[in-house]
Design a protein around this motif. Structure first.
Motif, PDB file in Angstrom:
ATOM      1  N   LYS A 171       4.246   3.042  -7.620  1.00  0.00           N
ATOM      2  CA  LYS A 171       3.409   1.909  -7.993  1.00  0.00           C
ATOM      3  C   LYS A 171       3.983   1.225  -9.249  1.00  0.00           C
ATOM      4  O   LYS A 171       4.125   0.009  -9.294  1.00  0.00           O
ATOM      5  CB  LYS A 171       1.979   2.405  -8.259  1.00  0.00           C
ATOM      6  N   ARG A 172       4.362   2.048 -10.197  1.00  0.00           N
ATOM      7  CA  ARG A 172       4.870   1.477 -11.446  1.00  0.00           C
ATOM      8  C   ARG A 172       6.175   0.725 -11.178  1.00  0.00           C
ATOM      9  O   ARG A 172       6.350  -0.404 -11.626  1.00  0.00           O
ATOM     10  CB  ARG A 172       5.068   2.585 -12.480  1.00  0.00           C
ATOM     11  N   PHE A 173       7.096   1.369 -10.442  1.00  0.00           N
ATOM     12  CA  PHE A 173       8.387   0.713 -10.130  1.00  0.00           C
ATOM     13  C   PHE A 173       8.170  -0.668  -9.505  1.00  0.00           C
ATOM     14  O   PHE A 173       8.823  -1.637  -9.839  1.00  0.00           O
ATOM     15  CB  PHE A 173       9.196   1.570  -9.140  1.00  0.00           C
ATOM     16  N   LEU A 174       7.241  -0.693  -8.589  1.00  0.00           N
ATOM     17  CA  LEU A 174       7.075  -1.943  -7.831  1.00  0.00           C
ATOM     18  C   LEU A 174       6.303  -2.991  -8.625  1.00  0.00           C
ATOM     19  O   LEU A 174       6.571  -4.192  -8.509  1.00  0.00           O
ATOM     20  CB  LEU A 174       6.388  -1.662  -6.490  1.00  0.00           C
ATOM     21  N   GLU A 175       5.375  -2.546  -9.431  1.00  0.00           N
ATOM     22  CA  GLU A 175       4.609  -3.521 -10.225  1.00  0.00           C
ATOM     23  C   GLU A 175       5.506  -4.176 -11.277  1.00  0.00           C
ATOM     24  O   GLU A 175       5.323  -5.352 -11.599  1.00  0.00           O
ATOM     25  CB  GLU A 175       3.389  -2.852 -10.849  1.00  0.00           C
ATOM     26  N   GLU A 223      16.645   2.214  -5.063  1.00  0.00           N
ATOM     27  CA  GLU A 223      16.514   2.419  -3.604  1.00  0.00           C
ATOM     28  C   GLU A 223      15.163   1.896  -3.122  1.00  0.00           C
ATOM     29  O   GLU A 223      15.062   1.217  -2.097  1.00  0.00           O
ATOM     30  CB  GLU A 223      16.653   3.906  -3.300  1.00  0.00           C
ATOM     31  N   LEU A 224      14.135   2.195  -3.892  1.00  0.00           N
ATOM     32  CA  LEU A 224      12.790   1.776  -3.517  1.00  0.00           C
ATOM     33  C   LEU A 224      12.689   0.249  -3.476  1.00  0.00           C
ATOM     34  O   LEU A 224      12.230  -0.338  -2.491  1.00  0.00           O
ATOM     35  CB  LEU A 224      11.774   2.344  -4.518  1.00  0.00           C
ATOM     36  N   VAL A 225      13.167  -0.375  -4.543  1.00  0.00           N
ATOM     37  CA  VAL A 225      13.037  -1.841  -4.625  1.00  0.00           C
ATOM     38  C   VAL A 225      13.866  -2.525  -3.539  1.00  0.00           C
ATOM     39  O   VAL A 225      13.393  -3.444  -2.869  1.00  0.00           O
ATOM     40  CB  VAL A 225      13.444  -2.336  -6.041  1.00  0.00           C
ATOM     41  N   ILE A 226      15.091  -2.050  -3.328  1.00  0.00           N
ATOM     42  CA  ILE A 226      15.953  -2.666  -2.298  1.00  0.00           C
ATOM     43  C   ILE A 226      15.299  -2.548  -0.917  1.00  0.00           C
ATOM     44  O   ILE A 226      15.251  -3.501  -0.132  1.00  0.00           O
ATOM     45  CB  ILE A 226      17.353  -2.000  -2.290  1.00  0.00           C
ATOM     46  N   LEU A 236       0.863  -1.188   0.000  1.00  0.00           N
ATOM     47  CA  LEU A 236       0.000   0.000   0.000  1.00  0.00           C
ATOM     48  C   LEU A 236       0.898   1.236   0.000  1.00  0.00           C
ATOM     49  O   LEU A 236       1.752   1.382   0.883  1.00  0.00           O
ATOM     50  CB  LEU A 236      -0.902  -0.021   1.242  1.00  0.00           C
ATOM     51  N   ILE A 237       0.704   2.067  -0.983  1.00  0.00           N
ATOM     52  CA  ILE A 237       1.520   3.289  -1.098  1.00  0.00           C
ATOM     53  C   ILE A 237       0.662   4.468  -0.659  1.00  0.00           C
ATOM     54  O   ILE A 237      -0.430   4.694  -1.214  1.00  0.00           O
ATOM     55  CB  ILE A 237       1.989   3.489  -2.557  1.00  0.00           C
ATOM     56  N   VAL A 238       1.143   5.223   0.337  1.00  0.00           N
ATOM     57  CA  VAL A 238       0.356   6.335   0.860  1.00  0.00           C
ATOM     58  C   VAL A 238       1.136   7.637   0.644  1.00  0.00           C
ATOM     59  O   VAL A 238       2.226   7.819   1.206  1.00  0.00           O
ATOM     60  CB  VAL A 238       0.073   6.151   2.377  1.00  0.00           C
ATOM     61  N   ASP A 239       0.617   8.489  -0.166  1.00  0.00           N
ATOM     62  CA  ASP A 239       1.285   9.777  -0.420  1.00  0.00           C
ATOM     63  C   ASP A 239       0.235  10.759  -0.936  1.00  0.00           C
ATOM     64  O   ASP A 239      -0.672  10.377  -1.680  1.00  0.00           O
ATOM     65  CB  ASP A 239       2.410   9.589  -1.462  1.00  0.00           C
ATOM     66  N   ASP A 240       0.367  12.031  -0.524  1.00  0.00           N
ATOM     67  CA  ASP A 240      -0.629  12.998  -0.960  1.00  0.00           C
ATOM     68  C   ASP A 240      -0.327  13.519  -2.375  1.00  0.00           C
ATOM     69  O   ASP A 240      -1.134  14.218  -2.965  1.00  0.00           O
ATOM     70  CB  ASP A 240      -0.745  14.155   0.044  1.00  0.00           C
TER      71      ASP A 240
END
Ligand SMILES: [Fe+2]
Ligand SMILES: [Fe+2]
Length: 367
Positions: free
Chosen positions: A24-28, A114-117, A11-15
């Motif tokens: 979302k795209r990076f992780l998908e 960085e996000l994926v790691i 779940l990604i929470v950001d305003d």
């Protein structure tokens, strides 16, 4: 390590909508199913109905901040790993978030790598923490079940030994005029005196139970004497007195504390404080305190109980007789303790009353 990408929902929470869709795209691309929320409240609503393994949350959001969300997650969804994202000027808050249970934090702008790691590491740590927690719960459960079993076994043993004592006492009652109620009453009187001596609850109960065996030695007295109507001859009385030694022989040499105390009481419950008792003619404190206690309890109950050949004495008359024996038959200090708690004594008398046919048929045991 199992590949958790297909089962770990994020779940990604950001305003900021742009950032949400970038993450979302990076992780998908890496195979993680993702959902997004624009603020903390929306995130909590989604968590209430969907399962997530990891939450990536911005710190600075309108309404519920990322830190508030982190706190809520800690309270309600402790199995969810949390990764914080902060602007450069929120660095201190980001560091503090680690104290609140966040797995890590990233400073914007966040690169794909960085996000994926961070996500892979967060999920791995979550997996290990859950496994560790389950293992601890299993162990705790095992310890609790074993402890319960041990306690049950111990309780069963206690009940069994108490019941053995009662049945042994009953065996002696069958052979004599004394009633089961006598045994119960005198044992409770023993507890009252023991308590008055300041003994702890375990010792009071030990003395109460053991005192029930005071006349167990009567098993060894021939019927011709035990059941003889009328007065015993001197020789018969000499033999009758042997019940104290018989009781001791039946109970002694046991490793069980209960039977050891029972043996002491059985042998010495007819000893008198001035040395004129039997079987050993012991004087004063040479008589074990348990036996000095039992002597008072036994005589008081014999005096206040009805037998076919005699009526029960009123309590006041029995007290007078006990007082006459103060320092002669009875330990004066223990007698004072007993007489000081006649309310408790009377409650026992009411609780364990003899019914008409329970009252003994005769008694030739001089006290
Ligand atoms: Fe006796
Ligand atoms: Fe007795």
């Amino acid at each position: 390590m199992v590949d958790q990408s297909s089962t770990s929902r994020i779940l990604i929470v950001d305003d900021e909508p742009d950032l949400r869709s970038i993450y979302k795209r990076f992780l998908e691309i890496e195979g993680y199913p993702c959902r997004t929320a624009g603020d903390g409240e929306e995130a909590m609503d989604m968590l209430a109905v969907e399962d997530f393994s990891l939450v990536i949350s911005d710190i600075n959001m309108p309404g519920m901040s990322g830190i508030d969300l982190l706190r809520e997650l800690g309270d309600k969804y402790s199995d969810v790993a949390v990764l914080m994202v902060s602007a450069i000027d929120d660095r201190k808050v980001a560091v503090d978030s680690l104290q609140l249970g966040a797995f890590s934090y990233m400073i914007k702008p966040v690169s794909r790598n960085e996000l994926v790691i961070n996500v892979v590491n967060g999920l791995r740590r979550r997996f290990l923490e859950i496994a560790h927690r389950r293992q601890s719960e299993k162990l705790e459960d095992l310890v609790q079940r074993r402890t319960r079993k041990l306690l049950e076994a111990k309780q069963e043993l206690v009940v069994a030994s108490e019941e053995t004592v009662l049945r042994l006492a009953k065996a002696a009652e069958f052979r004599d005029d004394e009633t089961a109620q006598h045994t119960l009453r005198m044992s409770h009187y023993c507890r009252i005196i023991s308590y008055g001596c300041g003994f702890d609850a375990n010792r009071c109960e030990l003395i109460r139970l053991a005192s029930q065996l005071h006349d167990v030695g009567k098993i060894g007295i021939p019927d011709a004497i035990l059941l003889k109507p009328g007065k015993l001859t001197a020789d018969e009385f000499t033999l009758m007195k042997e019940h104290a030694r018989f009781g001791f022989r039946i109970l002694s040499d046991s490793r069980a504390r209960l039977l050891q105390v029972g043996a002491v009481i059985a042998r010495a419950h007819h000893e008198k404080f001035d040395g004129s008792g039997y079987p050993d003619g012991l004087v004063g404190e040479d008589i074990a305190i348990e036996a000095r206690i039992a002597a008072i309890a036994d005589v008081f109950d014999a005096l206040t109980s009805k037998r076919v050949y005699k009526n029960a004495l009123p309590v006041t008359a029995a007290i007078d007789i006990l007082r006459e024996g103060r320092g002669h038959h009875f330990d004066p200090g223990l007698l004072d303790i007993f007489l000081a708690d006649m309310d408790a004594v009377n409650r026992i008398r009411e609780q364990f009353q003899d019914s008409g046919d329970q009252a003994g048929i005769k008694s030739r045991m001089p006290q």
